[in-house]
Design an enzyme around this catalytic site. Sequence first.
Site, PDB file in Angstrom:
ATOM      1  N   TYR A  49     -16.710  18.445 -13.152  1.00 11.37           N
ATOM      2  CA  TYR A  49     -17.185  17.076 -13.320  1.00 11.37           C
ATOM      3  C   TYR A  49     -18.303  16.788 -12.305  1.00 11.37           C
ATOM      4  O   TYR A  49     -18.179  17.150 -11.126  1.00 11.37           O
ATOM      5  CB  TYR A  49     -15.997  16.131 -13.104  1.00 11.37           C
ATOM      6  CG  TYR A  49     -16.330  14.675 -13.187  1.00 11.37           C
ATOM      7  CD1 TYR A  49     -16.686  14.100 -14.402  1.00 11.37           C
ATOM      8  CD2 TYR A  49     -16.277  13.859 -12.065  1.00 11.37           C
ATOM      9  CE1 TYR A  49     -16.978  12.753 -14.487  1.00 11.37           C
ATOM     10  CE2 TYR A  49     -16.570  12.505 -12.145  1.00 11.37           C
ATOM     11  CZ  TYR A  49     -16.920  11.968 -13.359  1.00 11.37           C
ATOM     12  OH  TYR A  49     -17.213  10.641 -13.445  1.00 11.37           O
ATOM     13  N   LYS A  71      -9.230   8.668 -18.398  1.00  9.53           N
ATOM     14  CA  LYS A  71      -9.590   9.328 -19.644  1.00  9.53           C
ATOM     15  C   LYS A  71      -8.407   9.310 -20.629  1.00  9.53           C
ATOM     16  O   LYS A  71      -7.985   8.255 -21.004  1.00  9.53           O
ATOM     17  CB  LYS A  71     -10.091  10.732 -19.336  1.00  9.53           C
ATOM     18  CG  LYS A  71     -11.102  10.777 -18.162  1.00  9.53           C
ATOM     19  CD  LYS A  71     -12.384  10.036 -18.446  1.00  9.53           C
ATOM     20  CE  LYS A  71     -13.260   9.788 -17.221  1.00  9.53           C
ATOM     21  NZ  LYS A  71     -13.558  10.958 -16.409  1.00  9.53           N
ATOM     22  N   ASP A  75      -8.115  20.659 -12.328  1.00  3.35           N
ATOM     23  CA  ASP A  75      -8.429  19.359 -12.934  1.00  3.35           C
ATOM     24  C   ASP A  75      -8.111  19.487 -14.424  1.00  3.35           C
ATOM     25  O   ASP A  75      -8.778  20.217 -15.154  1.00  3.35           O
ATOM     26  CB  ASP A  75      -9.909  19.033 -12.700  1.00  3.35           C
ATOM     27  CG  ASP A  75     -10.299  17.659 -13.237  1.00  3.35           C
ATOM     28  OD1 ASP A  75      -9.626  17.158 -14.146  1.00  3.35           O
ATOM     29  OD2 ASP A  75     -11.298  17.093 -12.734  1.00  3.35           O
ATOM     30  N   ARG A 110       0.851  -1.193   0.000  1.00  2.00           N
ATOM     31  CA  ARG A 110       0.000   0.000   0.000  1.00  2.00           C
ATOM     32  C   ARG A 110       0.886   1.241   0.000  1.00  2.00           C
ATOM     33  O   ARG A 110       0.574   2.256  -0.593  1.00  2.00           O
ATOM     34  CB  ARG A 110      -0.944   0.002   1.221  1.00  2.00           C
ATOM     35  CG  ARG A 110      -1.708   1.303   1.335  1.00  2.00           C
ATOM     36  CD  ARG A 110      -2.915   1.296   2.276  1.00  2.00           C
ATOM     37  NE  ARG A 110      -2.901   0.325   3.337  1.00  2.00           N
ATOM     38  CZ  ARG A 110      -2.164   0.405   4.452  1.00  2.00           C
ATOM     39  NH1 ARG A 110      -1.369   1.431   4.661  1.00  2.00           N
ATOM     40  NH2 ARG A 110      -2.229  -0.550   5.362  1.00  2.00           N
TER      41      ARG A 110
END
Length: 377
Positions: A98, A195, A170, A46
């Site tokens: 978004y 994306k 963003d 992790r």
Amino acid sequence: MGFSTDAIHSGQIPDPTTGAVITPIYLTSTYAQYELGKSTGYEYARTHNLTRQALEKNIAALEKGKYGIAFASGLAATHALMSLVKGGDHIVISNNVYGGTYRLYELNMKNYGLDFSWVDSTDLNNIENAIQKNTKMIFVETPTNPMLNLTDLAGISKIAEKNNLISVCDNTFMSPYFQNPLEWGIDIVLHSTTKYLGGHSDVIGGMLVTRNEKYHERLRYIQNAAGGVPSPFDCWLVLRSTKTLAVRMKQHEENARAFADFLNKSGYAERVIYPGLKDHPQNKLAKKQMRGFGGMVSADFGTLKKAKKVLNNLKVFTLAESLGGVESLVCHPASMTHASVPKDERDKMGLTESLVRFSVGIEDIEDLINDVKQALK
Ligand SMILES: *Cc1c(COP(=O)(O)O)cnc(C)c1O
């Protein structure tokens, strides 16, 4: 180095054991330690994973940043940003981000005592006017989804600096190929690597990039403490994809320009929105802060009936949420990506029921244009 060279080489060195040219997918949850208190620097996956580190370095280089911090999704990265603020703090944010960002912040993070002002950031005065004593962050998305409104990044970083605020952008829609917000003074760049960076519609991921040591330290801490990390395989997929980012983005843009021009001239739509069109209200700003106009085109077909005809009859474009893959996708923002945004908020920004959003892929442009023609026949 140039963008393509960085994309292909940054963060990746041949594997020291075998010389493998491609970064391996390190599938392990833990690492053997030499002796008590002496490890290789890798202790638990992790916290440390070499495939993930390679991806982080790679995207950090493309964004002209120093540090990349990878997350399991764009929204996990969006969530991690809130570890930079605390209850009682206030954030000024673009009103047309978004849909999932709105859902996460306005409908969930507000419960933790955070306060958000949703403003039209195309006008910097709205940002300045929204700043309060307890404001800690400005969050913008440019161009926005799906209205393709732009925010002046140099202007935002100036306001942030003057008021001692963290600035976030963003950059999912442009990808680092067309826009580098850090170069305009922004503190932190956010990506949904799902994306354009992933580019093949086969992986979910997120990334934050910064040059700031303090923000990096905090975000790195929360990456491990909250644990929203991507799998090594997902990191490998994105790392494989960034190698072709430059050639893909060039083709996305060439197709999107031709597609927007065609829609504009055909008279099929009442309004075509693409930052590269001369009649886009921010065409000048687009030319200033972006190196291209991207692959997203929105069009208002005037009535829901006509929009439905397009959405239901396209054959090469696939009706689906998401964007940025090599294949063309089409969606209806009002009922799909932006369904969680209240109708009066949607109306305010011009996100009508007749608006259709095209993610123009890299197929043959003639086939994409003919697809719209046959859908409206
Ligand atoms: C998709 C998207 C996100 C969210 O990313 P996920 O990977 O789906 O969690 C955030 N911002 C923008 C602009 C997006 O398009």
